[in-house]
Design a protein around this motif. Structure first.
Motif, mmCIF file in Angstrom:
data_model
loop_
_atom_site.group_PDB
_atom_site.id
_atom_site.type_symbol
_atom_site.label_atom_id
_atom_site.label_comp_id
_atom_site.label_asym_id
_atom_site.label_seq_id
_atom_site.Cartn_x
_atom_site.Cartn_y
_atom_site.Cartn_z
ATOM 1 N N VAL A 69 68.965 17.562 8.895
ATOM 2 C CA VAL A 69 68.895 18.796 8.093
ATOM 3 C C VAL A 69 69.611 19.949 8.788
ATOM 4 O O VAL A 69 70.148 20.847 8.118
ATOM 5 C CB VAL A 69 67.436 19.169 7.776
ATOM 6 C CG1 VAL A 69 66.782 18.070 6.958
ATOM 7 C CG2 VAL A 69 66.630 19.441 9.037
ATOM 8 N N ILE A 99 70.761 20.450 -0.768
ATOM 9 C CA ILE A 99 69.532 19.939 -1.355
ATOM 10 C C ILE A 99 68.549 19.471 -0.284
ATOM 11 O O ILE A 99 67.335 19.385 -0.529
ATOM 12 C CB ILE A 99 69.840 18.780 -2.340
ATOM 13 C CG1 ILE A 99 68.600 18.410 -3.155
ATOM 14 C CG2 ILE A 99 70.369 17.572 -1.584
ATOM 15 C CD1 ILE A 99 68.070 19.490 -4.025
ATOM 16 N N ILE A 100 69.033 19.162 0.940
ATOM 17 C CA ILE A 100 68.137 18.678 1.984
ATOM 18 C C ILE A 100 67.615 19.807 2.864
ATOM 19 O O ILE A 100 66.722 19.588 3.686
ATOM 20 C CB ILE A 100 68.819 17.607 2.862
ATOM 21 C CG1 ILE A 100 69.938 18.224 3.706
ATOM 22 C CG2 ILE A 100 69.327 16.462 2.015
ATOM 23 C CD1 ILE A 100 70.556 17.249 4.707
ATOM 24 N N THR A 101 68.166 21.011 2.729
ATOM 25 C CA THR A 101 67.688 22.131 3.537
ATOM 26 C C THR A 101 66.342 22.615 3.008
ATOM 27 O O THR A 101 65.854 22.160 1.974
ATOM 28 C CB THR A 101 68.689 23.289 3.515
ATOM 29 O OG1 THR A 101 68.871 23.735 2.153
ATOM 30 C CG2 THR A 101 70.037 22.857 4.067
ATOM 31 N N HIS A 102 65.753 23.578 3.707
ATOM 32 C CA HIS A 102 64.453 24.101 3.303
ATOM 33 C C HIS A 102 64.503 24.689 1.896
ATOM 34 O O HIS A 102 65.475 25.344 1.519
ATOM 35 C CB HIS A 102 63.988 25.179 4.281
ATOM 36 C CG HIS A 102 63.629 24.649 5.629
ATOM 37 N ND1 HIS A 102 62.540 23.839 5.851
ATOM 38 C CD2 HIS A 102 64.228 24.818 6.840
ATOM 39 C CE1 HIS A 102 62.470 23.535 7.133
ATOM 40 N NE2 HIS A 102 63.483 24.102 7.760
ATOM 41 N N SER A 103 63.461 24.451 1.143
ATOM 42 C CA SER A 103 63.336 25.075 -0.166
ATOM 43 C C SER A 103 63.290 26.588 0.020
ATOM 44 O O SER A 103 62.598 27.080 0.920
ATOM 45 C CB SER A 103 62.054 24.593 -0.855
ATOM 46 O OG SER A 103 61.849 25.271 -2.075
ATOM 47 N N HIS A 151 61.753 20.189 -0.111
ATOM 48 C CA HIS A 151 63.000 19.521 0.197
ATOM 49 C C HIS A 151 62.779 18.679 1.454
ATOM 50 O O HIS A 151 61.731 18.774 2.103
ATOM 51 C CB HIS A 151 64.129 20.526 0.416
ATOM 52 C CG HIS A 151 64.569 21.232 -0.822
ATOM 53 N ND1 HIS A 151 65.562 22.191 -0.837
ATOM 54 C CD2 HIS A 151 64.155 21.128 -2.111
ATOM 55 C CE1 HIS A 151 65.722 22.643 -2.068
ATOM 56 N NE2 HIS A 151 64.887 22.007 -2.850
ATOM 57 N N ASP A 174 61.561 20.329 4.655
ATOM 58 C CA ASP A 174 60.198 20.860 4.661
ATOM 59 C C ASP A 174 59.178 19.865 5.200
ATOM 60 O O ASP A 174 58.019 20.232 5.420
ATOM 61 C CB ASP A 174 59.807 21.292 3.241
ATOM 62 C CG ASP A 174 60.715 22.378 2.701
ATOM 63 O OD1 ASP A 174 61.023 23.301 3.455
ATOM 64 O OD2 ASP A 174 61.129 22.284 1.526
#
Length: 411
Positions: A37, A46-50, A56, A59
């Motif tokens: 990440v 899309i893989i980073t923190h929401s 995601h 998280d």
């Protein structure tokens, strides 16, 4: 490092338990996910923190670290002959981990785009990833060392660790009370000229006057951090700036037309959310008790699975009735769902590695788990990236790290 935690070596019990391979594999997975990440997030957002509510891939990393720390504690402190000595050692280890976190994430290191270092003490960030792990670790360790329990055969698993659950429920209740009962007044903050698009410093006012708000601008967690830590000691680039309301540019600048809170600092590893983060560590501790006191694989897997399914059902129920799944606030629903996810993942690794013996498939993760703290330091300090950046063609700017940043980050 210690047998079961990404911490320096320490003797805390009278005997050192045998290593559980799946535990190292799980810890290695935590480190691997962190690398994915951190280095792949700018290519795959899309893989980073929401930005705020939601889940995601990134998280899951923090609760996974907290969970495995808790599991490890049940093995490290399975037999403690001197409680006072064990307490001092646990506190000392937590302090060392906290200070290492301040060094790595407090602003002393300036990242891959700068070879300079140093931080203004008046602007140092006090909270961070290792700091949060240290808090969860010491809370769970004190529970394991001091709170009385009865053996599994006498009263069963849950009743045996009754006081542990009392601590977990109390921390969750305090978190909920502070989140929903505190009155959040209007508040102001100043953005200096160097960080603002205007020529002069600008004072922003966030209109609140509410209780129980879980939005980015008027939540209790932010207010507590502003009063205790201070504006200048919080995280200056919060994830909620990626919300549509903030209209952030490709260069990371927040539009002047955005809501005032978009310009404000916010610490996702703040004080209030550390309460429920510590509960994650206590939950991991209970999984560790099952590992320590049950000897048959089937019994362990059945108890872990039941515990995980119950937690995820409760977490989803809370999300449905209005408690959002939010990593930045570390809400109770988020805590339960991610803890259950950690439990299910650990079950899978235990079945694969310790039951069926397929260690060759996870040997790399196991190695990463054995050296988790060293790898974490290399990643967080960017020492590995800086070393790679030192090899260039003709001019220093012509290196692979600069090319990746220019190609993907500033594209």
């Amino acid at each position: 490092m210690a047998d079961y935690l990404p911490l320096p070596d320490s003797e805390t019990a009278d005997t050192r338990p045998a290593r559980v391979a799946s535990l190292d594999v799980f810890r290695g997975l935590c480190v691997f996910l962190m690398m994915v990440v951190d280095y792949g997030g700018f290519m795959f957002p899309i893989i980073t923190h929401s930005p705020w509510n939601g889940l995601h891939l990134a998280d899951f990393v923090m609760p996974f670290f907290l969970f495995v720390a808790g599991v490890s504690l049940a093995l490290v402190y399975k037999k403690v002959t001197n409680r006072v000595e064990a307490t001092w050692k646990a506190v000392f280890r937590a302090v060392k981990l906290f200070l290492l976190g301040v060094f790595l994430q407090g602003g002393y290191l300036h990242g891959v785009t700068s070879l300079t270092y140093g931080v203004d003490i008046e602007k140092i960030r006090w909270m961070g990833i290792l700091q949060r792990i240290s808090i969860g670790y010491v809370v769970a360790a004190l529970c394991e060392i001091w709170l009385p329990y009865r053996t599994w055969r006498e009263v069963g698993f849950f009743k045996g660790y009754y006081w542990h659950w009392c601590v977990a429920f109390s921390l969750s209740a305090i978190y909920l009370w502070l989140s929903y009962a505190l009155y959040i007044p209007d508040w102001q903050f100043m953005v200096p000229a160097s960080a603002s698009s205007s020529n002069d410093s600008y004072i922003y006012t966030v209109k609140c006057g509410v209780r129980g708000d879980l939005g980015p601008g008027c939540n209790s967690a932010g207010m507590i951090d502003r009063y205790i830590l201070g504006f200048d000691h919080m995280y200056m680039k919060p994830g909620y700036r990626n919300l549509k309301e903030c209209n952030i540019s490709a260069k990371g600048q927040v539009s002047e037309s955005s809501p005032p809170w978009c310009h404000a600092p916010f610490d996702p590893e703040g004080i209030l959310s550390s309460l429920t983060a510590a509960v994650t560590c206590i939950i991991g501790l209970q999984y560790g008790h099952i590992l320590a006191h049950l000897q048959d694989h089937k019994g362990r897997l059945n108890n872990w699975s039941l515990f995980s399914i119950s937690s995820v059902v409760l977490g989803l129920f809370l999300a449905i009735i209005g408690i959002p799944i939010n990593k930045s606030l570390y809400t109770v629903s988020y805590m339960l769902i991610t803890s259950a996810s950690a439990g299910i993942t650990f079950c899978a690794f235990y079945l694969l590695v310790d039951v069926y013996g397929y260690r060759c498939l996870t040997s790399m993760l196991e190695w990463m788990g054995l050296h988790s703290l060293s790898i974490f330091v290399l990643i967080t300090s960017n020492l590995a990236i800086i070393a790679i950046q030192g090899f260039y063609l003709t001019v220093p700017e012509n290196n692979i790290v600069h090319w990746i940043i220019t190609r993907f980050v500033h594209a």
